[in-house]
Design an enzyme around this catalytic site. Structure first.
Site, PDB file in Angstrom:
ATOM      1  N   SER A 242      38.860  10.773  97.569  1.00 53.27           N
ATOM      2  CA  SER A 242      39.575   9.780  98.366  1.00 53.27           C
ATOM      3  C   SER A 242      39.639   8.431  97.651  1.00 53.27           C
ATOM      4  O   SER A 242      39.523   7.384  98.287  1.00 53.27           O
ATOM      5  CB  SER A 242      38.916   9.650  99.733  1.00 53.27           C
TER       6      SER A 242
ATOM      7  N   SER B 139      39.234  -1.111 106.032  1.00 44.60           N
ATOM      8  CA  SER B 139      39.460  -0.508 104.718  1.00 44.60           C
ATOM      9  C   SER B 139      40.924  -0.437 104.317  1.00 44.60           C
ATOM     10  O   SER B 139      41.566  -1.445 104.114  1.00 44.60           O
ATOM     11  CB  SER B 139      38.802   0.877 104.700  1.00 44.60           C
ATOM     12  N   HIS B 140      41.459   0.775 104.261  1.00 46.56           N
ATOM     13  CA  HIS B 140      42.813   1.004 103.766  1.00 46.56           C
ATOM     14  C   HIS B 140      43.825   1.096 104.900  1.00 46.56           C
ATOM     15  O   HIS B 140      44.982   1.417 104.667  1.00 46.56           O
ATOM     16  CB  HIS B 140      42.824   2.295 102.954  1.00 46.56           C
TER      17      HIS B 140
ATOM     18  N   ASP C  36      39.832  -3.471 101.309  1.00 51.78           N
ATOM     19  CA  ASP C  36      38.516  -4.080 101.105  1.00 51.78           C
ATOM     20  C   ASP C  36      37.993  -3.848  99.688  1.00 51.78           C
ATOM     21  O   ASP C  36      36.818  -4.110  99.403  1.00 51.78           O
ATOM     22  CB  ASP C  36      37.512  -3.579 102.156  1.00 51.78           C
TER      23      ASP C  36
ATOM     24  N   THR D  50      31.437  14.171 102.768  1.00 49.13           N
ATOM     25  CA  THR D  50      32.300  12.995 102.645  1.00 49.13           C
ATOM     26  C   THR D  50      31.627  11.784 103.280  1.00 49.13           C
ATOM     27  O   THR D  50      31.074  11.885 104.377  1.00 49.13           O
ATOM     28  CB  THR D  50      33.635  13.292 103.361  1.00 49.13           C
TER      29      THR D  50
ATOM     30  N   LYS E 244      31.189   2.218  97.142  1.00 51.70           N
ATOM     31  CA  LYS E 244      32.082   2.481  96.021  1.00 51.70           C
ATOM     32  C   LYS E 244      32.712   1.159  95.602  1.00 51.70           C
ATOM     33  O   LYS E 244      32.684   0.193  96.360  1.00 51.70           O
ATOM     34  CB  LYS E 244      33.119   3.517  96.394  1.00 51.70           C
TER      35      LYS E 244
ATOM     36  N   ASP F 279      42.297  -0.806  97.537  1.00 53.96           N
ATOM     37  CA  ASP F 279      42.631  -0.818  98.964  1.00 53.96           C
ATOM     38  C   ASP F 279      42.266  -2.165  99.577  1.00 53.96           C
ATOM     39  O   ASP F 279      41.828  -3.082  98.867  1.00 53.96           O
ATOM     40  CB  ASP F 279      41.951   0.343  99.705  1.00 53.96           C
TER      41      ASP F 279
ATOM     42  N   ASP G 255      37.180  -1.339  97.835  1.00 52.79           N
ATOM     43  CA  ASP G 255      36.201  -0.351  97.361  1.00 52.79           C
ATOM     44  C   ASP G 255      36.889   0.873  96.758  1.00 52.79           C
ATOM     45  O   ASP G 255      36.290   1.599  95.982  1.00 52.79           O
ATOM     46  CB  ASP G 255      35.169   0.035  98.439  1.00 52.79           C
ATOM     47  N   ARG G 256      38.161   1.085  97.104  1.00 53.47           N
ATOM     48  CA  ARG G 256      38.877   2.224  96.506  1.00 53.47           C
ATOM     49  C   ARG G 256      39.624   1.800  95.248  1.00 53.47           C
ATOM     50  O   ARG G 256      39.914   0.611  95.058  1.00 53.47           O
ATOM     51  CB  ARG G 256      39.899   2.771  97.498  1.00 53.47           C
TER      52      ARG G 256
ATOM     53  N   GLU H 178      34.529  10.284  94.833  1.00 50.55           N
ATOM     54  CA  GLU H 178      35.155  11.094  95.865  1.00 50.55           C
ATOM     55  C   GLU H 178      36.640  11.216  95.574  1.00 50.55           C
ATOM     56  O   GLU H 178      37.237  10.319  94.976  1.00 50.55           O
ATOM     57  CB  GLU H 178      34.988  10.430  97.229  1.00 50.55           C
TER      58      GLU H 178
ATOM     59  N   ARG I  59      36.500   1.371 113.957  1.00 51.79           N
ATOM     60  CA  ARG I  59      37.863   0.933 113.611  1.00 51.79           C
ATOM     61  C   ARG I  59      38.774   1.194 114.787  1.00 51.79           C
ATOM     62  O   ARG I  59      38.844   2.307 115.290  1.00 51.79           O
ATOM     63  CB  ARG I  59      38.394   1.719 112.407  1.00 51.79           C
TER      64      ARG I  59
END
Ligand SMILES: O=P(O)(O)OC[C@H]1O[C@H](O)[C@H](O)[C@@H](O)[C@@H]1O
Ligand SMILES: [Mg+2]
Length: 585
Positions: A390, A124-125, A303, A369, A401, A301, A305-306, A388, A25
Site C-alpha cells: 500500500s 492519511s490519503h 500525511d 496489514t 512508514k 500522501d 508516510d506513503r 507494504e 477517520r
C-alpha cells in the site's frame, strides 16, 4: 501569565468511535458534532497510564487538513485540563506522520523535556475539506501507533464516557508563530510550544543518508528529478530537503504547498490519483505532459508516510521497492552500513522481499496489514527495513512508514549505482535499469491490486464469506479454476491469515483470505480497514516468474488469467454490482 480554570462537561457515549487500522477517520461533519472529538480525546487520556497524562509532554499536529486548527485548539484545552504539562505543535499545525514519530523519539525541549505520545490529526490519503475526511490517532512513546490493547481500551471508554474536563477560558493559541506560550492552571504551569515543522526531521534524515552523494547525483545534468506532494504535508519538507539541502531546482517540486483540501485532489500516491506526476513521468495513457520526462519521480500522501517511486515511463511497484531497498541498503545507505537486523513485509505484499531475505540470509517476517506490527519487531531489534504493497516503506529509524525516507533511499541507491557515471565515466543507471537488474537476479513477482471502493458493506461481507466457505473444498475450487483457465496452476492451500507476534505473543486473526497456488502464485482478498464509508474490497494478485526470458511482460497481461480466476471465483460483479475496480495499481 494567563491563568485558566478547569470545568467538567457532561457528555454521553457516541456510537462508532472504534479506531480503525490507523485511528478514527470520519467525515468532518461527524467530527464537528457536539462532543465528538472531545469524547474520543478524553477516552484516549483515560486509556493511558497517569504518567502519560499528568505532567507529560504531548505532540499534537498533523497533515494540516480542514478542521485541524479547530481540533488543535480543543485538544490543547483538554490537555491543559487533564494536567498535561506541555503540548508541542508544528507550525501551522503541520507535522508529517513520520516527523511526529521522529519528534517523539528524538526531540528534547529546551528544559530537557521529552514527549511520551502524540495525537496525529490526519486521515492519511483520504481527501480533505468541509465535506471530506478528518482523522485522529494516538501514537505511543516509541513513536508508533497505539497497539490494539490501547485502541480497544479507547473504544471501551468511548462507550461509557460521562464527562470530560476542559479549560474553556484558555485563550486561543497562535499556532502560526514559533514560540512558547505559558499558562497557569490549577495543577501548575502549562506550555504550548510551536516549532518549525521540518527541523527535527531534516536532522534525522541527515544522520541516516549521505546527503553529499545525493547532492552530487541531483546536480548531474542527465539526472532529472520531480517530487509531487499532492498538496499534502510533504510539501513542508520537500522544499527544505530537496531544494535547500540537496540543490534540486524549484521547478522539480509539484503541488508542494500544503492545502487544507489538498487542492481538491485525492492525496494518495498511486497511478490513478497522482495524475500530474504520472503525466510528467510519461506514464499517462491519456495526457501527455510534453517534453522528455524526468529520470526520477516520486509522490507522497496527505500525511507523507506513503510514497510512490517512478522512473522515466516506469512504475516501481511498492512490493519491488522494499525488496530493492533491502537488497541495496548496506552499500548505499550509511545508516545500514553494519548490516540489516531483519526485514519484514505485510501479508498481501508480494514475496519479492522474501527472495532477497533468503538470498542474503536475513531474518524475515510476514505480518498483517498495518504498520504497528512492524514496530514490535523493530523495538525488539529484529527488523531494519520493511514495507507494504500500500505504498508504505520504512525502517527502524522511526516507528511509522516514511515517504520522504523512501525517496532518499532510492536516491541513495541511484547515487551509489552511478558512482562512475557521476565521475564522468559511464552511462546513467536508471530506475528502470535497477529494477530490471533486480528481477534478473531474484526473479520477478508480477503483482497487481484491484480496489473496489465504497461498495455495500453487507455485499462485501457476503463475498468474503463465500471465499472462506470455498476454502473448505479445494478440489471444488480447482475444478472451477480449470473451467475458467486450464493453464492456471492448482490451489495448494487456502486459509485466513493469522499472526502470532513473536515479541508479545499476541494473536491477530482474520487478517485476509489467502489462496496459495502450487506455482507460488497468490490471490489475497481483504476488506480495507481505513475507509470512512461503506466497504472497500481489495484483491491482490501475484505470480512469480524466475525465467529471465519471461520477466519483461506487461504485468496486467501476465496476470490476466489469474485476475479472471479471482473475479469469477469471488463472484465480484454479482456481489458488488461493479464490472471494474475503482483503482488498479
Ligand atoms: O486497510 P487498508 O485500507 O488496506 O489500508 C492499509 C494501510 O493503512 C494505513 O495506511 C496503514 O498505516 C498501513 O500500514 C496499511 O497498510
Ligand atoms: Mg498516510
Amino acid at each position: 501569565m494567563v491563568s485558566f480554570k478547569v470545568s467538567l462537561v457532561s457528555t454521553s457515549p457516541i456510537d462508532g468511535q472504534k479506531p480503525g487500522t490507523s485511528g478514527l477517520r470520519k467525515k468532518v461533519k461527524v467530527f464537528k458534532q457536539p462532543n465528538y472529538l472531545e469524547n474520543f480525546v478524553q477516552a484516549t487520556f483515560n486509556a493511558l497510564t497517569t504518567e502519560k497524562v499528568k505532567g507529560a509532554t504531548l505532540v499534537v499536529s498533523g497533515d494540516g487538513r480542514y478542521y485541524s486548527e479547530q481540533a488543535i485548539q480543543i485538544i490543547v484545552k483538554m490537555a491543559a485540563a487533564n494536567g498535561v504539562r506541555r503540548v508541542w505543535v508544528g507550525q501551522n499545525s503541520l507535522l508529517s506522520t513520520p516527523a511526529v514519530s521522529a519528534i517523539i523519539r528524538e526531540r528534547v525541549g529546551a528544559d530537557g523535556s521529552k514527549a511520551t505520545g502524540a495525537f496525529i490529526l490526519t486521515a492519511s490519503h483520504n481527501p480533505g475539506g468541509p465535506t471530506e475526511d478528518f482523522g485522529i490517532k494516538y501514537n505511543m512513546e516509541n513513536g508508533g501507533p497505539a497497539p490494539e490493547s490501547i485502541t480497544d481500551k479507547i473504544y471501551e471508554n468511548t462507550k461509557t464516557i460521562k464527562e470530560y474536563p476542559i479549560a474553556e477560558d484558555l485563550p486561543r493559541v497562535d499556532i502560526s508563530t514559533i514560540g512558547i506560550t505559558s499558562f497557569e492552571g490549577p495543577e501548575g504551569k502549562f506550555d504550548v510550544e510551536v516549532f518549525d515543522s521540518a527541523d527535527d526531521y531534516v536532522k534525522l534524515m541527515k544522520s541516516i543518508f549521505d546527503f553529499e552523494s545525493i547532492k552530487k547525483l541531483l546536480s548531474y545534468p542527465k539526472f532529472t528529478f520531480c517530487y509531487d506532494a499532492l498538496h499534502g504535508v510533504a510539501g513542508a519538507y520537500a522544499h527544505r530537503i530537496f531544494v535547500e539541502e540537496l540543490g534540486a531546482p524549484e521547478s522539480s517540486l509539484l503541488n508542494c504547498v500544503p492545502k487544507e483540501d489538498f487542492g481538491g485532489g485525492h492525496p494518495d500516491p498511486n497511478l490513478t490519483y497522482a495524475k500530474e506526476l504520472v503525466a510528467r513521468m510519461g506514464l499517462s495513457k491519456t495526457d501527455d505532459a510534453g517534453g522528455e520526462p524526468p529520470e526520477f519521480g516520486a509522490a507522497a500522501d496527505g500525511d507523507a508516510d506513503r510514497n510512490m517511486i517512478l522512473g522515466k515511463r516506469f512504475f516501481v511497484t511498492p512490493s519491488d521497492s522494499v525488496a530493492i531497498i533491502a537488497a541495496n541498503a548496506v552499500g548505499a545507505i550509511p545508516y545500514f552500513s553494519s548490516g540489516l537486523k531483519g526485514v519484514a513485509r505485510s501479508m498481501p505484499t508480494s514475496a519479492a522481499l522474501d527472495v532477497v531475505a533468503k538470498n542474503l540470509g536475513l531474518k524475515f517476517f510476514e505480518v498483517p496489514t498495518g504498520w504497528k506490527f512492524f514496530g514490535n519487531l523493530m523495538d525488539a531489534g529484529m527488523c531494519s527495513v520493511c514495507g507494504e504493497e500500500s505504498f508504505g516503506t520504512g525502517s527502524d529509524h522511526i516507528r511509522e512508514k516514511d515517504g520522504i525516507w523512501a525517496v532518499l533511499a532510492w536516491l541513495s541507491i541511484l547515487a551509489h549505482k552511478n558512482k562512475e557515471t557521476l565521475d564522468g565515466n559511464a552511462k546513467l543507471v536508471t530506475v528502470e535499469d535497477i529494477v530490471r537488474q533486480h528481477w534478473a537476479t531474484y526473479g520477478r513477482h508480477y503483482y497487481t491490486r484491484y480496489d473496489y471502493e465504497n461498495v455495500d458493506a453487507t455485499a462485501a461481507k457476503e463475498l468474503m464469506g463465500l471465499l472462506v466457505k470455498l476454502q473448505s473444498s479445494l478440489p471444488e475450487v480447482n475444478k472451477i479454476i480449470k473451467g475458467i483457465h486450464p493453464e492456471v496452476a492448482n490451489v495448494a492451500s487456502a486459509d485466513e491469515f493469522e499472526y502470532k507476534d513473536p515479541v508479545d505473543g499476541s494473536v491477530s486473526k482474520h487478517q485476509g483470505i489467502r489462496y496459495l497456488f502450487e506455482d507460488g502464485s497468490r490471490l489475497v482478498f481483504r476488506l480495507s480497514g481505513t475507509g470512512s464509508e461503506g466497504a472497500t474490497i481489495r484483491l491482490y494478485i501475484e505470480q512469480y516468474e524466475k525465467d529471465a526470458s519471461k520477466i519483461g511482460r506487461d504485468s496486467q497481461d501476465a496476470l490476466g488469467p489469474l485476475v479472471d480466476v479471482a473475479l469469477k471465483l469471488s463472484k465480484m460483479q454479482e456481489f458488488t454490482g461493479r464490472s471494474s475496480p475503482t483503482v488498479i495499481t
